[in-house]
Design an enzyme around this catalytic site. Structure first.
Site, PDB file in Angstrom:
ATOM      1  N   LYS A   1       0.834  -1.208   0.000  1.00 27.49           N
ATOM      2  CA  LYS A   1       0.000   0.000   0.000  1.00 27.49           C
ATOM      3  C   LYS A   1       0.865   1.254   0.000  1.00 27.49           C
ATOM      4  CE  LYS A   1      -2.904   0.624   3.598  1.00 27.49           C
ATOM      5  NZ  LYS A   1      -2.869   1.885   4.352  1.00 27.49           N
ATOM      6  N   GLN A   5       4.691   9.276   7.248  1.00 29.13           N
ATOM      7  CA  GLN A   5       3.787  10.171   6.520  1.00 29.13           C
ATOM      8  C   GLN A   5       4.241  11.614   6.663  1.00 29.13           C
ATOM      9  OE1 GLN A   5      -0.155   9.303   7.953  1.00 29.13           O
ATOM     10  NE2 GLN A   5      -0.144   7.231   7.124  1.00 29.13           N
ATOM     11  N   ASP A  34       2.208  -1.010  11.979  1.00 32.03           N
ATOM     12  CA  ASP A  34       0.960  -1.528  11.404  1.00 32.03           C
ATOM     13  C   ASP A  34       0.706  -2.987  11.779  1.00 32.03           C
ATOM     14  OD1 ASP A  34       0.489   0.926  10.291  1.00 32.03           O
ATOM     15  OD2 ASP A  34       1.150   0.373   8.271  1.00 32.03           O
TER      16      ASP A  34
END
Ligand code: S3P
Length: 446
Positions: free
Chosen positions: A33, A181, A327
């Site tokens: 992803k 991010q 994650d």
């Protein structure tokens, strides 16, 4: 079939999952992803054509692609996983006619806020109900320091954000949130700054942005705990996306948990900033065969994993490993529930601001099925299997969080015979893992 799915409705989809007797076969996890988002972003700002193979056709990554299609980028779709982008280049992206909606994806909205801060034009960015509660100040604050014009709810800390792209100046920024991010948003803004932009990292986070950028001709320098990007002209190229280790993690866990299992997983991304989960499993005593693929020596290494059932022991997860396993913490908590002794996960407060509050969600879900847990502000302790533990089925709420839903589906493979677990909110699995239920049923035997 041990996992039966019903889609949509007031509960936003449900799974009913029963015990598995064994797990076997060979699978390829879906495309990564994080890399798919970045391949689309770089391919959409690099002049000319970019060909992407292995693309993850999940709701999150399709949202990123849609945003660029509304800003003048063209795409030819050769298959769901194979596309060719044609871009007019970063400076020629147009103003979209409408709001850019990034659905459930924090990665997409934060990276795009950084990128668009330096591109002339007006754009409004938003997302679904969950994304509209997630913190944005972590990107809007450093971007404002670079001279970006951004406004949003709650003084620029919540979506929707309105971005008026314009000239930016470089900064040196300490990535104290330990967030890839945030790092990537600043580096993407740095492409439009009038000098080199540096992000300092006390603990290394996933490095896909800095690995991919040079493939498009971007100038990047990677030093000890720091990465610097120069304003660069980018050109289209070919990108092959490896399988997602964060998706593979659910299947690795299933093979480790169900007695008698053996599973091969091929084309799994093995970028060293993403493999802390495997290192933690090794500390827990799991024996996982790993064969790196010689073709994976390019920007993203990958290989095959050979996973067999085995007993696990509880560990205190080393703090330095948390950012690169962030994650995988929900599925790690499930594995810990079947280990000998206690597993402590601390320094993971970031989990509270993911797609759900993942600490609270896992604590509630594990308690519902009879697993002992203690909640901390920055993590949890999971008490492993003991003679008195009675695991039971029931109903849990995934809180619209894909990773909670998949982690608990894996846990249900160890329920007592005849029992089942109902998981609500499972439509959100599509954000990262389309086809999860059928892949699950193809390897798990009733
Ligand atoms: C991601 C970074 C991580 C991770 C997310 C993907 C990325 O988020 O949890 O799933 O692609 O950069 P944070 O940067 O918030 O830690």
């Amino acid at each position: 079939m041990i996992l039966s799915e019903s889609r949509g409705g007031a509960l936003h989809g449900t799974y009913r999952v029963e015990r598995a007797t064994s797990v076997s076969g060979e699978i390829r996890p879906p495309g990564d992803k994080s890399v798919s988002h970045r391949a689309v972003i770089f391919g959409s700002i690099a002049s000319g054509k970019t060909e992407i193979t292995g693309f993850l056709d999940s709701a999150d990554c399709e949202g990123t692609l849609r945003a660029f299609l509304s800003m003048g980028v063209r795409a030819e779709r050769l298959s769901p996983h194979h596309l060719i982008l044609e871009s007019p280049g970063l400076r020629n992206l147009t103003e979209p006619p409408d709001i850019l909606d990034f659905g459930n994806s924090g990665t997409a909205v934060r990276l795009m806020t950084g990128l668009l801060s330096g591109v002339l034009g007006f754009r409004v960015l938003t997302g679904d109900a969950s994304l509209r509660t997630r913190p944005m100040r972590r990107v809007t604050e450093p971007l404002s320091r670079m001279g970006a014009t951004i406004d949003g709810r709650n003084a620029g800390s919540l979506l929707p954000l309105a971005v008026r792209g314009g000239p930016l100046c470089p900064i040196e920024y300490d990535n104290h949130h330990r967030s890839a991010q945030v790092k990537s948003a600043i580096l993407l803004a740095g492409l439009s700054a009038n000098g080199p932009t540096t992000v300092l990292e006390p603990l290394q986070t996933r490095d896909h942005t800095e690995r991919l950028l040079p493939r498009f001709g971007g100038r990047v320098e990677i030093g000890q705990n720091r990465v610097t990007v120069w304003p660069s002209e980018l050109f289209g190229t070919e990108i092959s996306v490896p399988g997602d280790i964060s998706s593979a993690a659910f299947f690795i866990a299933m093979a480790l948990l169900v007695p008698g299992s053996r599973l091969l997983l091929s084309n799994v991304g093995l970028n060293p900033t993403r493999t802390a989960f495997l290192e933690i499993l090794s500390l827990m005593g799991a024996r996982i065969g790993l064969s790196p693929d010689p073709a994976g020596t390019g920007s993203e290494p990958f290989g095959t994993l050979d996973v067999s059932f085995g007993t696990l022991k509880g560990v205190s997860v080393p703090l330095a490993m948390i950012p690169s396993a962030i994650d995988e913490i929900p599925i790690l908590a499930v594995l810990a529930a079947f280990a000998e002794g206690t597993t402590e996960i601390r320094g993971a407060g970031e989990l509270r601001v993911k797609e759900s509050d993942r600490i609270a969600a896992m604590v509630a879900a594990l308690r519902t099925v009879g697993v002992g847990v203690e909640e901390y502000p920055d993590g949890l302790a999971v008490f492993g299997e003991g003679p008195d533990r009675r695991l039971r089925g029931g109903r849990i709420d995934s809180r619209h969080d894909h990773r909670i839903a998949m982690a608990m589906a894996v846990l249900a493979t160890r329920l007592p015979p005849g029992d089942s677990l109902v998981i609500t909110g499972t439509d959100f699995v599509e954000t990262s893992f389309p086809g999860f239920p059928s892949l699950f049923n193809s390897v798990a035997r009733p």
